[in-house]
Design a protein around this motif. Sequence first.
Motif, mmCIF file in Angstrom:
data_model
loop_
_atom_site.group_PDB
_atom_site.id
_atom_site.type_symbol
_atom_site.label_atom_id
_atom_site.label_comp_id
_atom_site.label_asym_id
_atom_site.label_seq_id
_atom_site.Cartn_x
_atom_site.Cartn_y
_atom_site.Cartn_z
ATOM 1 N N LEU A 138 0.819 -1.208 0.000
ATOM 2 C CA LEU A 138 0.000 0.000 0.000
ATOM 3 C C LEU A 138 0.855 1.261 0.000
ATOM 4 O O LEU A 138 0.454 2.285 -0.574
ATOM 5 N N ASN A 139 1.993 1.198 0.634
ATOM 6 C CA ASN A 139 2.874 2.363 0.722
ATOM 7 C C ASN A 139 3.188 2.930 -0.663
ATOM 8 O O ASN A 139 3.602 2.208 -1.570
ATOM 9 N N LYS A 141 1.057 4.092 -2.811
ATOM 10 C CA LYS A 141 -0.065 3.997 -3.738
ATOM 11 C C LYS A 141 -1.061 5.145 -3.511
ATOM 12 O O LYS A 141 -1.048 5.803 -2.469
ATOM 13 N N THR A 142 -1.937 5.355 -4.482
ATOM 14 C CA THR A 142 -2.970 6.389 -4.379
ATOM 15 C C THR A 142 -4.299 5.740 -4.042
ATOM 16 O O THR A 142 -4.752 4.830 -4.735
ATOM 17 N N LEU A 143 -4.895 6.210 -2.969
ATOM 18 C CA LEU A 143 -6.188 5.723 -2.505
ATOM 19 C C LEU A 143 -7.264 6.743 -2.855
ATOM 20 O O LEU A 143 -7.181 7.904 -2.441
ATOM 21 N N GLY A 159 -5.280 5.123 5.548
ATOM 22 C CA GLY A 159 -4.506 5.071 4.317
ATOM 23 C C GLY A 159 -3.256 5.925 4.404
ATOM 24 O O GLY A 159 -2.162 5.504 3.997
ATOM 25 N N GLU A 160 -3.398 7.123 4.943
ATOM 26 C CA GLU A 160 -2.234 7.998 5.102
ATOM 27 C C GLU A 160 -1.207 7.383 6.048
ATOM 28 O O GLU A 160 0.001 7.519 5.833
ATOM 29 N N MET A 164 -0.030 6.141 2.004
ATOM 30 C CA MET A 164 -0.764 6.319 0.752
ATOM 31 C C MET A 164 -1.100 7.795 0.521
ATOM 32 O O MET A 164 -1.294 8.563 1.462
ATOM 33 N N LYS A 165 -1.190 8.177 -0.730
ATOM 34 C CA LYS A 165 -1.723 9.476 -1.116
ATOM 35 C C LYS A 165 -3.226 9.330 -1.237
ATOM 36 O O LYS A 165 -3.713 8.389 -1.875
ATOM 37 N N VAL A 166 -3.988 10.232 -0.623
ATOM 38 C CA VAL A 166 -5.439 10.097 -0.586
ATOM 39 C C VAL A 166 -6.101 11.165 -1.448
ATOM 40 O O VAL A 166 -5.826 12.362 -1.304
ATOM 41 N N SER A 185 -6.431 6.734 -9.149
ATOM 42 C CA SER A 185 -6.276 5.892 -7.951
ATOM 43 C C SER A 185 -5.824 4.473 -8.273
ATOM 44 O O SER A 185 -6.237 3.886 -9.273
ATOM 45 N N ASP A 186 -5.003 3.929 -7.376
ATOM 46 C CA ASP A 186 -4.625 2.514 -7.442
ATOM 47 C C ASP A 186 -5.649 1.645 -6.729
ATOM 48 O O ASP A 186 -5.822 0.470 -7.047
#
Length: 310
Positions: A138-139, A141-143, A159-160, A164-166, A185-186
């Motif tokens: 997850l690190n 990745k874009t959520l 997520g952050e 992750m980028k949210v 988003s991923d």
Amino acid sequence: MKNVLLLETIAEEALAVLQENVNVFTGYDEAELKDVLNNVEVHAIITRGKKHIDKVLMEGCPHLQVAARCGVGLDNVDVAEATARKIRVINAPGSNAATIAEHTLALMLMLMRDMYRSVDRVKQNDWNWRNQYAGDELNGKTLGILGMGNIGKRVARLGEAFGMKVLYWSRSAQGQPMEEVLQQSDIVSLHLPLSNETNEIIGAAQLALMKPRAFLINTARGALIDHLALLDALNAGTIAGFAADVLPDEPPVQSLAVVQHPAAIVTPHSASLTASTYRQMCLLTVNNVVAVLTGRQPELNSVYNRNSFV
């Protein structure tokens, strides 16, 4: 004492609170329900997630003051009809936010790290599966979050915390256009209520906007997604995978092909069924029902149609 009709079982602690303050009757099956309606002046009805409090039931309870659900969503309560009849609609807003958010992250991890298949292969004594393993993390990745209510906000924070980028789209809060969230988003996670506007809000056109390696997560309401379009997308590789705790038909019949798809992971609408959350939802709801029936002020945010009683 006032009379309360239970359509489904509730937590023991919540039942005890009811029994201390009101007369409790159960209508778990049709025969039992009919008997209560014919012989008891019902002042409140409490359900959970399956039994409906609809117009017909309200018509059978002319003295009804409260229609309540031990939960958050009110899909199984006819709010408009209750409001027209000056019946307070009570639920437990926010009570499941933490557990749903945790479940959402668990599903993300299972998909991203291909955890389900890894565990299954090891159980089949296939340790060499590690040579084919192609999971990711997850690190970095874009959520993308659709819906920024109590649960969406918690998922964003989690997520952050995972690096992750949210991104988010919301009907009520300023965010990005939904199309941009889907495209960038991923992982896309749904946290919207079900309404006429959100029914099948994710269809073929929206799925086509997502990255081929993206995952779709749904722990909100099954009908937010067109499952025929979703099956097509999974079969065509339009998206990489799907995970959910909710379906449009439970247990699955029409959506069974999605459930059985090798790129899908589905849990049985169990995200809110942790002991702590179940107890909390039931107690919050029951305490506010009792408050109304005994002439006290319920918690303001527990009355869904409170603006009609100002």
